[in-house]
Design a protein around this motif. Sequence first.
Motif, short mmCIF file in Angstrom:
data_model
loop_
_atom_site.label_atom_id
_atom_site.label_comp_id
_atom_site.label_asym_id
_atom_site.label_seq_id
_atom_site.Cartn_x
_atom_site.Cartn_y
_atom_site.Cartn_z
N SER A 1 39.73 40.91 43.20
CA SER A 1 39.25 41.35 41.88
C SER A 1 40.40 41.95 41.07
O SER A 1 40.56 41.66 39.88
CB SER A 1 38.13 42.39 42.05
OG SER A 1 36.99 41.81 42.64
N LYS A 2 41.20 42.77 41.73
CA LYS A 2 42.34 43.39 41.05
C LYS A 2 43.37 42.34 40.62
O LYS A 2 43.85 42.35 39.48
CB LYS A 2 43.00 44.41 41.97
CG LYS A 2 44.23 45.09 41.38
CD LYS A 2 44.84 46.07 42.37
CE LYS A 2 46.09 46.72 41.79
NZ LYS A 2 46.71 47.67 42.76
N SER A 3 43.68 41.41 41.52
CA SER A 3 44.73 40.44 41.25
C SER A 3 44.30 39.35 40.27
O SER A 3 45.00 39.07 39.29
CB SER A 3 45.18 39.79 42.56
OG SER A 3 46.13 38.78 42.33
N ARG B 1 41.88 41.36 36.85
CA ARG B 1 42.58 42.33 35.99
C ARG B 1 44.03 41.96 35.73
O ARG B 1 44.51 42.09 34.60
CB ARG B 1 42.48 43.72 36.62
CG ARG B 1 41.06 44.24 36.68
CD ARG B 1 41.02 45.73 36.98
NE ARG B 1 41.46 46.05 38.33
CZ ARG B 1 40.66 46.02 39.40
NH1 ARG B 1 39.39 45.66 39.27
NH2 ARG B 1 41.12 46.34 40.60
N ASN B 2 44.74 41.50 36.76
CA ASN B 2 46.17 41.23 36.58
C ASN B 2 46.45 39.83 36.02
O ASN B 2 47.01 39.68 34.94
CB ASN B 2 46.92 41.44 37.89
CG ASN B 2 46.89 42.89 38.35
OD1 ASN B 2 46.55 43.78 37.58
ND2 ASN B 2 47.23 43.14 39.60
N GLN B 3 46.07 38.80 36.77
CA GLN B 3 46.35 37.43 36.33
C GLN B 3 45.37 36.93 35.26
O GLN B 3 45.68 36.00 34.53
CB GLN B 3 46.31 36.48 37.53
CG GLN B 3 47.33 36.79 38.61
CD GLN B 3 47.28 35.79 39.75
OE1 GLN B 3 47.31 34.57 39.53
NE2 GLN B 3 47.20 36.29 40.98
N GLN B 4 44.18 37.53 35.24
CA GLN B 4 43.14 37.17 34.26
C GLN B 4 42.79 35.68 34.30
O GLN B 4 42.60 35.03 33.27
CB GLN B 4 43.56 37.58 32.85
CG GLN B 4 43.76 39.08 32.70
CD GLN B 4 44.09 39.51 31.28
OE1 GLN B 4 44.15 38.70 30.36
NE2 GLN B 4 44.32 40.80 31.10
N GLN C 1 46.79 34.44 48.07
CA GLN C 1 46.61 35.84 48.45
C GLN C 1 46.16 35.97 49.90
O GLN C 1 46.57 36.91 50.59
CB GLN C 1 45.60 36.51 47.52
CG GLN C 1 45.51 38.02 47.72
CD GLN C 1 45.28 38.77 46.42
OE1 GLN C 1 45.63 38.29 45.34
NE2 GLN C 1 44.70 39.94 46.52
N GLU D 1 45.07 49.06 50.15
CA GLU D 1 43.68 48.67 49.90
C GLU D 1 42.80 49.03 51.08
O GLU D 1 41.64 49.45 50.92
CB GLU D 1 43.61 47.17 49.63
CG GLU D 1 42.29 46.71 49.03
CD GLU D 1 42.03 47.34 47.67
OE1 GLU D 1 41.03 48.08 47.57
OE2 GLU D 1 42.83 47.12 46.75
#
Length: 327
Positions: free
Chosen positions: A186-188, A191-194, A235, A249
Amino acid sequence: MHKSKLELAIKMEADRMRNLTFSNRELTKERQVVIEERRMRVEDKPNSKVYENLRLISFDKKGAYHSPVIGFQQDIETYSLNDLRVWYEKYYAPNNATLVVVGDVNPVEVVALAKQYFGDYAFNPNIKPSDRTATTLKGNSKVLKLKAELPFYVLSFPAPSLKTATDKSTPYKLEMLAYVLDNGLSKSLIRNQQIASSIGVGYRLYDKYDTLFTLSFIPANGVSNDTVLKAIKTQVDELINNPDFIQGELSRTKAQLEADFIFEQDQISTQSYYLGMLSTVGLGIDKMFTYVDNMNSISATEVSAIAKHYLNFDDANSVELIPQGVK
């Protein structure tokens, strides 16, 4: 329910176990209720259809978990009154039920009331431990074209549950892997790569039979499923090859799980759910109280190893939803 109504509740449940009235009028009415329930939960929800189809290709049709509990539309439309009566007489018996009472009650009184209202009911000798299992399948794929606004993609990987695993630490590691991946992806990816608008990772620790580890996502607008899938694989590979990658994490997940567990104990509905489910599956209620300790004992290296063993994308089952619009 107030504790003063405990006896009435147990009396009513005991009556329902033996004295259910069957009528064609009630069947006709309730059939429409169930058809409407399936329509709202499955037929009108494309993502629910995806998960239903995922089970169809992930479990052998002769075993458990293949068919939905509510049944398919054709099943619901063709039940007869005699079908229901036979099922009721076969399965509704004290030796096929779990009574759970949680709250401000006296345990001695609860047991006495259970004996008073259920004690005279004969056990059904036809009820025996089921030899049915859930046979997991792998390497199957399906594409659905449905009325929907957004694409959706789900993967499943065969995995043991706490009940079926030979090594009882394995399911807890799979559970931790699900939490760590869900938070990390979810973070990667969101939020980050979108490149994704939604990510979901799931695992059913307490299933009675072998179960599934699932990964799902909705790609961001203009992003292909292949792009998101490639990023997920990257990932997962990083997690497998470099356990330190998830150390932060993992620590956050452990803290959150312990906080969630403590909070959930304030809700008697949660207590009753886990006590009843663990007893019915045959795991024992002690598993409820050892969960946090088992999860806290897991290392990043163990999460990495469990991912390497179970997340084989070549063997995964997949269902892809291709939206056809909603008009």
